[in-house]
Design an enzyme around this catalytic site. Structure first.
Site, PDB file in Angstrom:
ATOM      1  N   ARG A 148       0.827  -1.206   0.000  1.00 34.83           N
ATOM      2  CA  ARG A 148       0.000   0.000   0.000  1.00 34.83           C
ATOM      3  C   ARG A 148       0.863   1.259   0.000  1.00 34.83           C
ATOM      4  O   ARG A 148       0.706   2.141  -0.851  1.00 34.83           O
ATOM      5  CB  ARG A 148      -0.925  -0.011   1.226  1.00 34.83           C
ATOM      6  N   ASP A 168      10.095  -6.293  -4.826  1.00 33.53           N
ATOM      7  CA  ASP A 168       9.128  -6.922  -3.930  1.00 33.53           C
ATOM      8  C   ASP A 168       8.942  -8.342  -4.459  1.00 33.53           C
ATOM      9  O   ASP A 168       8.368  -8.535  -5.532  1.00 33.53           O
ATOM     10  CB  ASP A 168       7.793  -6.155  -3.968  1.00 33.53           C
ATOM     11  N   THR A 200       8.484  -2.486   3.837  1.00 35.06           N
ATOM     12  CA  THR A 200       8.083  -3.877   4.076  1.00 35.06           C
ATOM     13  C   THR A 200       7.634  -4.004   5.529  1.00 35.06           C
ATOM     14  O   THR A 200       7.908  -3.134   6.344  1.00 35.06           O
ATOM     15  CB  THR A 200       9.277  -4.828   3.871  1.00 35.06           C
ATOM     16  N   CYS A 227      10.720   4.599   6.879  1.00 40.26           N
ATOM     17  CA  CYS A 227       9.486   5.036   7.541  1.00 40.26           C
ATOM     18  C   CYS A 227       8.584   3.817   7.740  1.00 40.26           C
ATOM     19  O   CYS A 227       7.356   3.940   7.768  1.00 40.26           O
ATOM     20  CB  CYS A 227       8.757   6.087   6.703  1.00 40.26           C
ATOM     21  N   ALA A 228       9.191   2.618   7.832  1.00 40.68           N
ATOM     22  CA  ALA A 228       8.375   1.393   7.980  1.00 40.68           C
ATOM     23  C   ALA A 228       8.522   0.845   9.390  1.00 40.68           C
ATOM     24  O   ALA A 228       7.663   1.094  10.253  1.00 40.68           O
ATOM     25  CB  ALA A 228       8.777   0.368   6.938  1.00 40.68           C
ATOM     26  N   ARG A 229       9.582   0.104   9.658  1.00 44.59           N
ATOM     27  CA  ARG A 229       9.828  -0.430  10.989  1.00 44.59           C
ATOM     28  C   ARG A 229      11.318  -0.436  11.263  1.00 44.59           C
ATOM     29  O   ARG A 229      12.125  -0.787  10.379  1.00 44.59           O
ATOM     30  CB  ARG A 229       9.292  -1.864  11.116  1.00 44.59           C
ATOM     31  N   ASP A 253      12.219   7.447  10.543  1.00 47.48           N
ATOM     32  CA  ASP A 253      11.019   7.747  11.339  1.00 47.48           C
ATOM     33  C   ASP A 253      10.850   6.685  12.426  1.00 47.48           C
ATOM     34  O   ASP A 253      10.049   6.855  13.337  1.00 47.48           O
ATOM     35  CB  ASP A 253       9.784   7.750  10.422  1.00 47.48           C
ATOM     36  N   GLU A 258      12.140   2.083  20.483  1.00 48.86           N
ATOM     37  CA  GLU A 258      11.493   3.406  20.493  1.00 48.86           C
ATOM     38  C   GLU A 258      10.995   3.732  21.890  1.00 48.86           C
ATOM     39  O   GLU A 258      10.330   2.882  22.496  1.00 48.86           O
ATOM     40  CB  GLU A 258      10.337   3.419  19.491  1.00 48.86           C
ATOM     41  N   HIS A 276       8.503   8.596  14.931  1.00 46.55           N
ATOM     42  CA  HIS A 276       7.444   7.696  14.430  1.00 46.55           C
ATOM     43  C   HIS A 276       6.167   8.495  14.097  1.00 46.55           C
ATOM     44  O   HIS A 276       5.108   8.283  14.688  1.00 46.55           O
ATOM     45  CB  HIS A 276       7.151   6.600  15.469  1.00 46.55           C
ATOM     46  N   LEU A 277       6.334   9.410  13.135  1.00 47.15           N
ATOM     47  CA  LEU A 277       5.238  10.330  12.793  1.00 47.15           C
ATOM     48  C   LEU A 277       4.517   9.976  11.497  1.00 47.15           C
ATOM     49  O   LEU A 277       3.646  10.728  11.060  1.00 47.15           O
ATOM     50  CB  LEU A 277       5.788  11.756  12.648  1.00 47.15           C
ATOM     51  N   ALA A 279       2.129   8.192  10.550  1.00 48.52           N
ATOM     52  CA  ALA A 279       0.658   8.189  10.546  1.00 48.52           C
ATOM     53  C   ALA A 279       0.076   9.403  11.254  1.00 48.52           C
ATOM     54  O   ALA A 279      -1.146   9.498  11.410  1.00 48.52           O
ATOM     55  CB  ALA A 279       0.159   6.918  11.219  1.00 48.52           C
TER      56      ALA A 279
HETATM   57  N1  LIG Z   1       5.907   5.100  10.182  1.00 46.33           N
HETATM   58  C1  LIG Z   1       4.629   4.874  10.428  1.00 46.33           C
HETATM   59  O1  LIG Z   1       4.009   5.581  11.216  1.00 46.33           O
HETATM   60  C2  LIG Z   1       3.909   3.778   9.725  1.00 46.33           C
HETATM   61  C3  LIG Z   1       4.590   2.629   9.337  1.00 46.33           C
HETATM   62  N2  LIG Z   1       3.925   1.628   8.698  1.00 46.33           N
HETATM   63  C4  LIG Z   1       4.707   0.440   8.322  1.00 46.33           C
HETATM   64  O2  LIG Z   1       4.957   0.494   6.905  1.00 46.33           O
HETATM   65  C5  LIG Z   1       5.171  -0.842   6.417  1.00 46.33           C
HETATM   66  C6  LIG Z   1       4.395  -1.073   5.121  1.00 46.33           C
HETATM   67  O3  LIG Z   1       2.996  -0.950   5.355  1.00 46.33           O
HETATM   68  P1  LIG Z   1       1.935  -1.240   4.177  1.00 46.33           P
HETATM   69  O4  LIG Z   1       2.432  -0.682   2.897  1.00 46.33           O
HETATM   70  O5  LIG Z   1       0.613  -0.833   4.709  1.00 46.33           O
HETATM   71  O6  LIG Z   1       2.027  -2.842   4.130  1.00 46.33           O
HETATM   72  P2  LIG Z   1       1.659  -3.810   2.915  1.00 46.33           P
HETATM   73  O7  LIG Z   1       1.423  -5.159   3.506  1.00 46.33           O
HETATM   74  O8  LIG Z   1       0.592  -3.215   2.056  1.00 46.33           O
HETATM   75  O9  LIG Z   1       3.024  -3.852   2.071  1.00 46.33           O
HETATM   76  C7  LIG Z   1       4.180  -4.545   2.466  1.00 46.33           C
HETATM   77  C8  LIG Z   1       4.867  -5.030   1.189  1.00 46.33           C
HETATM   78  O10 LIG Z   1       6.127  -5.591   1.548  1.00 46.33           O
HETATM   79  C9  LIG Z   1       6.358  -6.707   0.670  1.00 46.33           C
HETATM   80  N3  LIG Z   1       7.345  -7.589   1.257  1.00 46.33           N
HETATM   81  C10 LIG Z   1       7.166  -8.545   2.211  1.00 46.33           C
HETATM   82  N4  LIG Z   1       8.344  -9.160   2.452  1.00 46.33           N
HETATM   83  C11 LIG Z   1       9.265  -8.581   1.632  1.00 46.33           C
HETATM   84  C12 LIG Z   1      10.657  -8.778   1.425  1.00 46.33           C
HETATM   85  N5  LIG Z   1      11.330  -9.735   2.080  1.00 46.33           N
HETATM   86  N6  LIG Z   1      11.306  -7.983   0.534  1.00 46.33           N
HETATM   87  C13 LIG Z   1      10.637  -7.025  -0.152  1.00 46.33           C
HETATM   88  N7  LIG Z   1       9.301  -6.808  -0.019  1.00 46.33           N
HETATM   89  C14 LIG Z   1       8.632  -7.561   0.881  1.00 46.33           C
HETATM   90  C15 LIG Z   1       4.978  -7.363   0.538  1.00 46.33           C
HETATM   91  O11 LIG Z   1       4.914  -8.174  -0.620  1.00 46.33           O
HETATM   92  C16 LIG Z   1       4.083  -6.153   0.456  1.00 46.33           C
HETATM   93  O12 LIG Z   1       3.830  -5.792  -0.902  1.00 46.33           O
HETATM   94  C17 LIG Z   1       4.775  -1.763   7.575  1.00 46.33           C
HETATM   95  O13 LIG Z   1       5.963  -2.162   8.241  1.00 46.33           O
HETATM   96  C18 LIG Z   1       3.947  -0.878   8.489  1.00 46.33           C
HETATM   97  O14 LIG Z   1       3.917  -1.317   9.814  1.00 46.33           O
HETATM   98  C19 LIG Z   1       2.603   1.730   8.354  1.00 46.33           C
HETATM   99  C20 LIG Z   1       1.894   2.854   8.701  1.00 46.33           C
HETATM  100  C21 LIG Z   1       2.472   3.938   9.466  1.00 46.33           C
HETATM  101  O1  LIG Z   2      -0.236   4.842  15.526  1.00 42.20           O
HETATM  102  C1  LIG Z   2       0.764   5.310  14.997  1.00 42.20           C
HETATM  103  O2  LIG Z   2       1.009   6.495  14.956  1.00 42.20           O
HETATM  104  C2  LIG Z   2       1.769   4.348  14.346  1.00 42.20           C
HETATM  105  C3  LIG Z   2       1.304   3.883  13.010  1.00 42.20           C
HETATM  106  C4  LIG Z   2       2.063   2.697  12.524  1.00 42.20           C
HETATM  107  O3  LIG Z   2       3.251   2.550  12.675  1.00 42.20           O
HETATM  108  C5  LIG Z   2       1.305   1.642  11.838  1.00 42.20           C
HETATM  109  O4  LIG Z   2       0.113   1.854  11.550  1.00 42.20           O
HETATM  110  O5  LIG Z   2       1.901   0.572  11.564  1.00 42.20           O
END
Ligand SMILES: NC(=O)C1=CN([C@@H]2O[C@H](COP(=O)(O)OP(=O)(O)OC[C@H]3O[C@@H](n4cnc5c(N)ncnc54)[C@H](O)[C@@H]3O)[C@@H](O)[C@H]2O)C=CC1
Ligand SMILES: O=C(O)CCC(=O)C(=O)O
Length: 524
Positions: A148, A168, A200, A227-229, A253, A258, A276-277, A279
């Site tokens: 996404r 991916d 990822t 900005c993922a994990r 981020d 944390e 961690h901003l 969202a």
């Molecule tokens: N910084 C923040 O506040 C936020 C961070 N996140 C984090 O962002 C990340 C992505 O979220 P979404 O896009 O919603 O998830 P998603 O599930 O839509 O996308 C993850 C993608 O990673 C791919 N993937 C899985 N294993 C892989 C690998 N070994 N190598 C390459 N690609 C791989 C999957 O095929 C998938 O297309 C998550 O870790 C989520 O927790 C999400 C929202 C807010």
């Molecule tokens: O609640 C938040 O601000 C963190 C969001 C986030 O990292 C997530 O949705 O995976």
């Protein structure tokens, strides 16, 4: 009266449907402030701050549902919640745009050194020559993880005139073409990208994905964004590559711990950070709060929820009948996903013999959950597996046959990839266990358990000895070995069960043996 505890800061607008319901009491307080009443809540809503641990679940004896206003559920012990019969739901797409925009803000800030320039001007300096940046236009952006958020980042990058390269392993060509990006291998991406951003989930496979080996493959002067994990880019390696000047700048981020405290990364002038901003926008917070509030309301009204990430309670009766096949199917899904480590378009399942008469919906979902688990960010299980498969463009079908084909029961799985097809057949034998009796076109018989090693080779004298010697020389004990072949002197396979997982270097050594075509580690 239903009582809901909202333990983290959440948008009032999003919570409105709950606040307006006269049969519901909403308490907006931290867990620590309602210690004496914890056993009186029916629902708990959280963001990432509240840790929903097993101890908390034990105290919340009346709890039926936990709602996570966001994507990642790392702060919730989902297994414990499942054990306690508590449904966990999340809001998977409410913060996608916010996080993609934050990633972009970080990218622009990084290459134009905006945070550093801001501090300088606020310190009453005017040093224009110290802050010469680079343009994004024409640069090569590498996106690792094209779900996404990754795909929203790509759209924005193209609008900035960037060349977008995507890695991916689970992305189908059709989806990539729709968005118009260059799909490549990880090595190609690392070699091409001027800027790399990761999107990822944090999994066994992605932890340390950008570590010493892969960072060494990047261009000198590369910029990195996470900005993922925390942990997808290994923090210790990052320090070394910043110190030796290979990495030009980093935007983070998220962190392995944390808050990060007095972390050495914070001392680098070319590392920019946010707490961690991703969202943290008004819109995302309204979206995620609205989504979980609606779902909790639906659940409390006794209707099925759509974004549950753990198991619903199965009736004991049905569960007892399907349990064995449910476990076999899960293992088959896990094996198939590892064997077909590439995009797939379709999964076809045939139930034969006695299993064909059972309620197979949950068995199919268990298989899909096993297959999807290594590929998606959020927890995947029987409840959401079908929805996620559909979202990822993976079709699935069930067929039934009264004839068990030599077995009292069997499950046959066919996985269609872009370039190859994989088949496997499993059976459950009462008082004996699960057996895989057909694998990738070969008749064989092995238990789908533990550390497995699949080798496809030419049927020649001495092959087993060569493999055995290499494993023995490296102190890897073989517990069992099954062999199969299509014809004398033709293609053959070995399936070994090992006492410990195999190092990747040993896989590479085995691949060097002449007459060995495929070596795959499989972990169940
Ligand atoms: N910084 C923040 O506040 C936020 C961070 N996140 C984090 O962002 C990340 C992505 O979220 P979404 O896009 O919603 O998830 P998603 O599930 O839509 O996308 C993850 C993608 O990673 C791919 N993937 C899985 N294993 C892989 C690998 N070994 N190598 C390459 N690609 C791989 C999957 O095929 C998938 O297309 C998550 O870790 C989520 O927790 C999400 C929202 C807010
Ligand atoms: O609640 C938040 O601000 C963190 C969001 C986030 O990292 C997530 O949705 O995976």
């Amino acid at each position: 009266m239903v009582r809901i505890l909202v333990a983290d800061a959440m948008s009032e607008e999003g919570l409105a449907p709950l606040l307006a319901d006269p049969t519901i009491e909403v308490v907006q307080k931290k867990v620590g402030d309602v210690e004496d009443e914890l056993d009186q809540f029916d629902a708990l809503l959280v963001r990432s701050a509240t840790k929903v641990t097993e101890q908390l679940l034990q105290k919340m004896k009346n709890l039926k549902i936990v709602g996570r206003a966001g994507v990642g559920v790392d702060n919730i012990d989902v297994d414990a919640a499942t054990r306690y019969g508590v449904v966990v739901i999340n809001a998977p797409n409410g913060n996608t745009i916010s996080t993609a925009e934050h990633t972009f803000a970080m990218m622009a800030s990084l290459v134009r050194r905006i945070p550093q320039a801001h501090i300088s001007v606020k310190s009453r300096e005017w040093n224009r020559s110290a802050f010469v940046g680079v343009e994004l236009f024409g640069k090569h952006l590498g996106i690792i993880g094209f779900g996404r958020i990754g795909s929203e980042v790509a759209k924005r990058a193209r609008a900035f005139g960037m060349h977008v390269h995507v890695y991916d392993p689970f992305l189908t060509k059709a989806r990539a073409e729709k968005i118009g990006v260059d799909v490549c291998t990880l090595d190609e991406l690392l070699a091409k990208a001027d800027i790399i951003t990761v999107h990822t989930p944090l999994t066994k496979e992605t932890k340390g994905l950008l570590g010493p080996k892969n960072l060494a493959k990047t261009k000198k002067g590369v910029y990195l964004i996470n900005c993922a994990r925390g942990g997808i880019i290994d923090e210790q390696s990052l320090i070394s590559f910043l110190e030796n000047g290979h990495v030009a700048g980093v935007a983070l981020d998220v962190f392995e711990q944390e808050p990060p405290g007095d972390h050495p990364l914070l001392s680098f002038d070319n590392v920019i950070v946010t707490p961690h901003l991703g969202a943290s926008t008004v819109e995302a917070q309204v979206n995620v709060a609205t989504q979980v509030a609606q779902e909790v309301l639906t659940f409390l009204q006794g209707k099925p929820v759509t974004s549950s990430i753990n198991l619903p309670t199965l009736s004991k009766d049905v569960y007892e009948k399907i349990q064995a096949f449910y476990t076999l199917a899960r293992k088959m899904g896990i094996l198939a996903s590892q064997y077909m480590s590439e995009p797939v378009q379709e999964i076809a399942i045939t139930y034969s013999g006695s299993v064909a008469d059972l309620e197979t919906t949950f068995i199919t979902r268990s298989l899909l959950a096993g297959f999807l688990k290594p590929r998606v960010a959020s927890t995947v299980n029987e409840v959401n597996a079908a929805m996620i498969a559909k979202e990822r463009g993976i079709a699935f079908s069930e067929k039934f046959s009264a004839n068990g084909n030599d077995y009292n029961n069997s499950i046959t799985l066919t996985v269609y990839g872009e370039n190859k097809t994989f088949t496997m057949k499993g059976t459950h034998i009462a008082h004996y266990g699960d057996r895989i009796v057909h694998f990738n076109g070969f008749a064989i018989d092995f238990a789908p358990e533990g550390h497995l090693l699949y080798i496809q080779h030419h049927d020649k004298p001495g092959m087993i000895g060569k493999v055995g010697n290499i494993l023995g020389d490296h102190q890897v004990n073989i517990a069992t070995m099954q062999v199969g072949r299509q014809e004398v002197g033709g293609k053959a396979i070995m399936m070994l069960s090992l006492d410990k997982p195999l190092d990747d270097t040993l896989v590479e050594t085995l691949e060097q043996i002449s007459d060995i075509d495929v070596v795959k580690k499989l972990e169940v």
